[in-house]
Write a protein that holds these residues in place. Structure first.
Motif, PDB file in Angstrom:
ATOM      1  N   GLY A  60      35.146  42.195   0.542  1.00 48.70           N
ATOM      2  CA  GLY A  60      34.388  42.119   1.736  1.00 48.70           C
ATOM      3  C   GLY A  60      33.206  43.021   1.675  1.00 48.70           C
ATOM      4  N   ASN A  61      32.708  42.772   2.718  1.00 50.36           N
ATOM      5  CA  ASN A  61      31.556  44.119   2.651  1.00 50.36           C
ATOM      6  C   ASN A  61      31.801  45.338   2.404  1.00 50.36           C
ATOM      7  OD1 ASN A  61      29.506  41.955   2.713  1.00 50.36           O
ATOM      8  ND2 ASN A  61      29.514  41.666   4.833  1.00 50.36           N
ATOM      9  N   PRO A  62      31.654  46.114   1.684  1.00 51.61           N
ATOM     10  CA  PRO A  62      31.714  47.722   1.730  1.00 51.61           C
ATOM     11  C   PRO A  62      31.290  48.254   3.309  1.00 51.61           C
ATOM     12  CG  PRO A  62      30.652  46.935  -0.332  1.00 51.61           C
ATOM     13  CD  PRO A  62      30.642  45.825   0.653  1.00 51.61           C
ATOM     14  N   PHE A  63      32.044  49.293   3.626  1.00 50.47           N
ATOM     15  CA  PHE A  63      31.883  49.973   4.726  1.00 50.47           C
ATOM     16  C   PHE A  63      30.572  50.624   4.540  1.00 50.47           C
ATOM     17  CE2 PHE A  63      36.905  50.693   4.782  1.00 50.47           C
ATOM     18  CZ  PHE A  63      36.908  49.459   5.137  1.00 50.47           C
ATOM     19  N   THR A  64      29.904  50.779   5.711  1.00 51.07           N
ATOM     20  CA  THR A  64      28.963  51.659   6.007  1.00 51.07           C
ATOM     21  C   THR A  64      28.955  52.508   7.208  1.00 51.07           C
ATOM     22  OG1 THR A  64      27.297  49.912   5.201  1.00 51.07           O
ATOM     23  CG2 THR A  64      26.031  51.424   6.268  1.00 51.07           C
ATOM     24  N   PRO A  65      28.896  53.822   7.190  1.00 49.57           N
ATOM     25  CA  PRO A  65      28.568  54.633   5.809  1.00 49.57           C
ATOM     26  C   PRO A  65      29.825  54.540   4.759  1.00 49.57           C
ATOM     27  CG  PRO A  65      29.118  56.145   7.439  1.00 49.57           C
ATOM     28  CD  PRO A  65      28.890  54.725   8.169  1.00 49.57           C
ATOM     29  N   ARG A  66      29.791  54.762   3.580  1.00 50.76           N
ATOM     30  CA  ARG A  66      30.812  54.505   2.970  1.00 50.76           C
ATOM     31  C   ARG A  66      31.815  55.921   2.933  1.00 50.76           C
ATOM     32  NH1 ARG A  66      28.122  50.687   1.811  1.00 50.76           N
ATOM     33  NH2 ARG A  66      27.454  49.919  -0.273  1.00 50.76           N
ATOM     34  N   SER A  67      33.073  55.517   2.732  1.00 59.71           N
ATOM     35  CA  SER A  67      33.902  56.307   3.080  1.00 59.71           C
ATOM     36  C   SER A  67      34.200  57.382   1.968  1.00 59.71           C
ATOM     37  CB  SER A  67      35.250  55.840   3.492  1.00 59.71           C
ATOM     38  OG  SER A  67      35.348  54.767   4.133  1.00 59.71           O
ATOM     39  N   HIS A  68      34.816  58.600   2.180  1.00 61.17           N
ATOM     40  CA  HIS A  68      35.209  59.569   1.102  1.00 61.17           C
ATOM     41  C   HIS A  68      36.793  59.393   1.056  1.00 61.17           C
ATOM     42  CE1 HIS A  68      35.972  63.093  -0.993  1.00 61.17           C
ATOM     43  NE2 HIS A  68      36.670  63.188  -0.117  1.00 61.17           N
ATOM     44  N   ILE A  69      37.306  59.327  -0.068  1.00 61.83           N
ATOM     45  CA  ILE A  69      38.817  59.225  -0.472  1.00 61.83           C
ATOM     46  C   ILE A  69      39.230  60.229  -1.337  1.00 61.83           C
ATOM     47  CG2 ILE A  69      40.796  57.809  -1.097  1.00 61.83           C
ATOM     48  CD1 ILE A  69      38.595  55.390  -0.427  1.00 61.83           C
ATOM     49  N   ALA A  70      40.020  61.064  -1.254  1.00 58.51           N
ATOM     50  CA  ALA A  70      40.481  62.007  -1.963  1.00 58.51           C
ATOM     51  C   ALA A  70      41.879  61.833  -2.408  1.00 58.51           C
ATOM     52  CB  ALA A  70      40.679  63.461  -1.608  1.00 58.51           C
ATOM     53  N   PHE A  71      42.278  61.490  -3.647  1.00 59.27           N
ATOM     54  CA  PHE A  71      43.634  61.125  -4.087  1.00 59.27           C
ATOM     55  C   PHE A  71      44.282  62.637  -4.742  1.00 59.27           C
ATOM     56  CE2 PHE A  71      41.304  57.169  -4.537  1.00 59.27           C
ATOM     57  CZ  PHE A  71      42.255  56.553  -4.014  1.00 59.27           C
ATOM     58  N   ARG A  72      45.284  62.942  -4.577  1.00 57.18           N
ATOM     59  CA  ARG A  72      46.139  63.946  -4.789  1.00 57.18           C
ATOM     60  C   ARG A  72      46.444  63.857  -6.233  1.00 57.18           C
ATOM     61  NH1 ARG A  72      49.107  68.157  -1.790  1.00 57.18           N
ATOM     62  NH2 ARG A  72      48.043  66.963  -0.069  1.00 57.18           N
ATOM     63  N   ALA A  73      46.050  65.177  -7.013  1.00 59.47           N
ATOM     64  CA  ALA A  73      46.408  65.179  -8.469  1.00 59.47           C
ATOM     65  C   ALA A  73      47.724  66.321  -8.508  1.00 59.47           C
ATOM     66  CB  ALA A  73      45.483  65.729  -9.243  1.00 59.47           C
ATOM     67  N   SER A  74      48.589  66.332  -9.433  1.00 66.63           N
ATOM     68  CA  SER A  74      49.560  67.217  -9.762  1.00 66.63           C
ATOM     69  C   SER A  74      49.134  68.274 -10.678  1.00 66.63           C
ATOM     70  CB  SER A  74      50.757  66.556 -10.039  1.00 66.63           C
ATOM     71  OG  SER A  74      50.620  65.855 -11.448  1.00 66.63           O
ATOM     72  N   SER A  75      48.065  68.282 -11.218  1.00 65.34           N
ATOM     73  CA  SER A  75      47.748  69.213 -12.154  1.00 65.34           C
ATOM     74  C   SER A  75      46.281  69.334 -12.452  1.00 65.34           C
ATOM     75  CB  SER A  75      48.460  69.027 -13.404  1.00 65.34           C
ATOM     76  OG  SER A  75      47.859  67.905 -14.168  1.00 65.34           O
ATOM     77  N   GLU A  76      45.498  70.189 -12.907  1.00 66.73           N
ATOM     78  CA  GLU A  76      44.127  70.199 -13.130  1.00 66.73           C
ATOM     79  C   GLU A  76      43.907  69.196 -14.363  1.00 66.73           C
ATOM     80  OE1 GLU A  76      43.639  74.394 -14.285  1.00 66.73           O
ATOM     81  OE2 GLU A  76      43.752  74.834 -12.345  1.00 66.73           O
ATOM     82  N   ILE A 120      34.764  59.038  -4.381  1.00 65.01           N
ATOM     83  CA  ILE A 120      36.184  59.404  -4.568  1.00 65.01           C
ATOM     84  C   ILE A 120      36.501  60.472  -5.239  1.00 65.01           C
ATOM     85  CG2 ILE A 120      36.709  56.825  -4.284  1.00 65.01           C
ATOM     86  CD1 ILE A 120      37.057  56.638  -7.292  1.00 65.01           C
ATOM     87  N   GLU A 121      37.637  61.043  -5.000  1.00 64.80           N
ATOM     88  CA  GLU A 121      37.942  62.604  -5.361  1.00 64.80           C
ATOM     89  C   GLU A 121      39.313  62.632  -6.093  1.00 64.80           C
ATOM     90  OE1 GLU A 121      38.611  66.894  -3.323  1.00 64.80           O
ATOM     91  OE2 GLU A 121      37.649  65.234  -2.130  1.00 64.80           O
ATOM     92  N   ALA A 122      39.390  63.387  -6.852  1.00 64.65           N
ATOM     93  CA  ALA A 122      40.889  63.713  -7.349  1.00 64.65           C
ATOM     94  C   ALA A 122      40.981  65.460  -7.041  1.00 64.65           C
ATOM     95  CB  ALA A 122      41.088  63.600  -8.807  1.00 64.65           C
ATOM     96  N   VAL A 123      42.041  65.849  -6.399  1.00 66.86           N
ATOM     97  CA  VAL A 123      42.149  67.112  -6.151  1.00 66.86           C
ATOM     98  C   VAL A 123      43.526  67.535  -6.340  1.00 66.86           C
ATOM     99  CG1 VAL A 123      42.480  66.521  -3.578  1.00 66.86           C
ATOM    100  CG2 VAL A 123      41.721  68.926  -4.221  1.00 66.86           C
TER     101      VAL A 123
END
Length: 135
Positions: A60-76, A120-123
């Motif tokens: 589909g058409n990407p969202f405007t404005p673009r979303s921020h999504i953070a994925f949880r990581a289990s380690s550095e 997108i983020e890993a944290v």
């Protein structure tokens, strides 16, 4: 609290390949694959989990404005692997792995822009720098 979420992408096949490579570093796999949508979930989910996963991409058409999504990581190390895999898969850098003390003193994260420009983020919210990574 959140059961699942998703985003629209311009080219489903491109984004599927991107997210398969990047999210595999965090233990995610494709859980359901439809003609117009793909669901990702962890490999360690239990029988009570949604079989479709908790992150979806849909044609589909990407969202405007673009979303921020953070994925949880289990380690550095997972954050670093996420970042490196994302760059190899064609992401644009938006902040290399490191401590982000303005969020909190143990916030270790990396940020990239996916093929559609989503941030997108890993944290990892862990403790000390156990993997020897320096900010």
């Amino acid at each position: 609290m959140i059961d699942h979420t998703g985003i629209n992408v311009a080219k489903l096949a491109v984004s599927k390949n991107f997210y398969e490579a990047v999210l595999s570093t965090l233990g995610y796999v494709v859980r359901l694959d439809f003609e117009t949508a793909v669901g990702f979930g962890t490999t360690n989910s239990n029988t009570e989990d949604d079989p479709g996963g908790d992150f979806w991409i849909s044609q589909g058409n990407p969202f405007t404005p673009r979303s921020h999504i953070a994925f949880r990581a289990s380690s550095e190390a997972q954050v670093v692997a996420f970042y490196e895999a994302a760059l190899v898969a064609g992401a644009k850098d938006n902040g290399p792995p490191g401590i982000r003390p303005h969020y909190h003193k143990q916030y270790f994260a990396a940020f990239v822009f996916d093929p559609d420009g989503y941030n997108i983020e890993a944290v990892f919210h862990g403790g000390r720098l156990t993997d020897g990574i320096q900010p």
